[in-house]
Design an enzyme around this catalytic site. Structure first.
Site, PDB file in Angstrom:
ATOM      1  CB  CYS A   3      -0.857  -0.027   1.270  1.00  0.00           C
ATOM      2  SG  CYS A   3      -1.924   1.405   1.485  1.00  0.00           S
ATOM      3  CB  CYS A   6      -3.114   3.928  -5.504  1.00  0.00           C
ATOM      4  SG  CYS A   6      -4.445   3.117  -4.582  1.00  0.00           S
TER       5      CYS A   6
HETATM    6  N1  DGL Z   1      -4.059   0.624  -1.890  1.00  0.00           N
HETATM    7  C1  DGL Z   1      -3.681   1.826  -1.287  1.00  0.00           C
HETATM    8  C2  DGL Z   1      -2.423   2.451  -1.873  1.00  0.00           C
HETATM    9  O1  DGL Z   1      -1.630   1.776  -2.520  1.00  0.00           O
HETATM   10  C3  DGL Z   1      -4.650   2.785  -0.661  1.00  0.00           C
HETATM   11  C4  DGL Z   1      -6.095   2.844  -1.045  1.00  0.00           C
HETATM   12  C5  DGL Z   1      -6.936   3.539   0.031  1.00  0.00           C
HETATM   13  O2  DGL Z   1      -7.164   2.905   1.065  1.00  0.00           O
HETATM   14  O3  DGL Z   1      -7.345   4.709  -0.166  1.00  0.00           O
HETATM   15  O4  DGL Z   1      -2.165   3.594  -1.696  1.00  0.00           O
END
Ligand code: DGL
Length: 260
Positions: A70, A182
């Site tokens: 993430c 993301c």
């Molecule tokens: N998957 C996440 C990232 O790579 C964040 C998504 C979220 O929870 O807003 O930043």
């Protein structure tokens, strides 16, 4: 021992999918913080609390390393996580460096997409200040893609209009590279491909993260200890009911179907 994977939700599955290809002989724990997703629009301090609660839980499951799959969690907590835990904590950040370097000799721009929190955090700001002396980097948050992925919504007719509208703020012909900063966004690589000019490269940090993980495992001499099993947890609750496991299968199938 297993390897922990953490994301606010389903985005980290795009990273785990690559891990299963490169490191098939490992076992994994995947933790999605489904009670608190999305992190992107929330305040940093609140998100940090969620991350530490999740990583505390993961570390208790006998893991030899944790991948913070993430970008948002990495940008707000990676340094503090590394201070607290003595196993390797592998993070990921938007792939701005390769994108800017690739564009060195062409007169084109780079579009970095990520969550609002990643885009406003100093980790990314510092990286851009360091690398982007020609001011070729533009930023775009895409919270809608996080919501769609969490709903397992991959239909062109639903997602494409949103993405097209967001990208229409830019003259896409000027862009040599778009960075998917993301992990949720990687589910939509094929849709980005449909909307972007053929010359625009689409990059994410997924494979780089897994190569990094592999290097750590080799260094620790703890590679090839498993069979590719994955145990799923949604905010600390182990998933064994068929319906929820079927949702995870849908996500892997979706990724198998993307050839971009
Ligand atoms: N998957 C996440 C990232 O790579 C964040 C998504 C979220 O929870 O807003 O930043």
């Amino acid at each position: 021992m297993q390897i922990g994977f953490f994301d606010s939700g389903v985005g980290g599955i795009t990273v785990l999918h690559d891990a299963l290809k490169i490191l098939p002989n490992e076992d994994y724990v995947y933790y999605a913080d489904t009670l608190n997703v999305p992190y992107g629009p929330k305040p940093k301090d609140q998100v940090k609390k969620y991350i530490f609660a999740a990583v505390d839980f993961i570390v208790k499951q006998q893991v030899k390393a944790v991948v913070i799959a993430c970008n948002t969690a990495t940008s707000v907590a990676i340094e503090d996580l590394r201070v607290k835990y003595d196993i390797p904590i592998i993070g990921m950040e938007p792939a701005v460096k390769p994108a800017v370097e690739k564009n060195k000799n062409v007169n084109k721009r780079v579009l970095v997409t990520a969550t609002a929190l990643t885009l406003k955090e100093k980790k990314l700001k510092n990286l851009i200040t360091k690398l982007d002396n020609r001011h070729i980097v533009d930023l775009l948050p895409l919270p809608g893609l996080v919501q769609f992925a969490e709903k397992i919504e991959f239909r062109d007719e639903v997602v494409l209009p949103y993405l097209e509208e967001q990208l229409s703020q830019f003259d896409l012909r000027q862009y040599e590279t778009i960075v998917l900063g993301c992990t949720h966004f990687s589910f939509y690589k094929d849709m980005f491909r449909k909307l972007l000019p053929v010359h625009t490269a689409i990059i994410d940090g997924n494979m780089g993260t897994i190569k990094n993980l592999k290097r750590y495992l080799e260094k620790m001499q703890t590679i090839n200890e498993g069979k590719g099993n994955v145990i799923f947890y949604n905010s600390g609750v182990r998933i064994d009911d068929k319906e929820k496991l079927a949702n995870y299968s849908k996500l892997f199938k979706r990724l198998d179907s993307i050839s971009v």
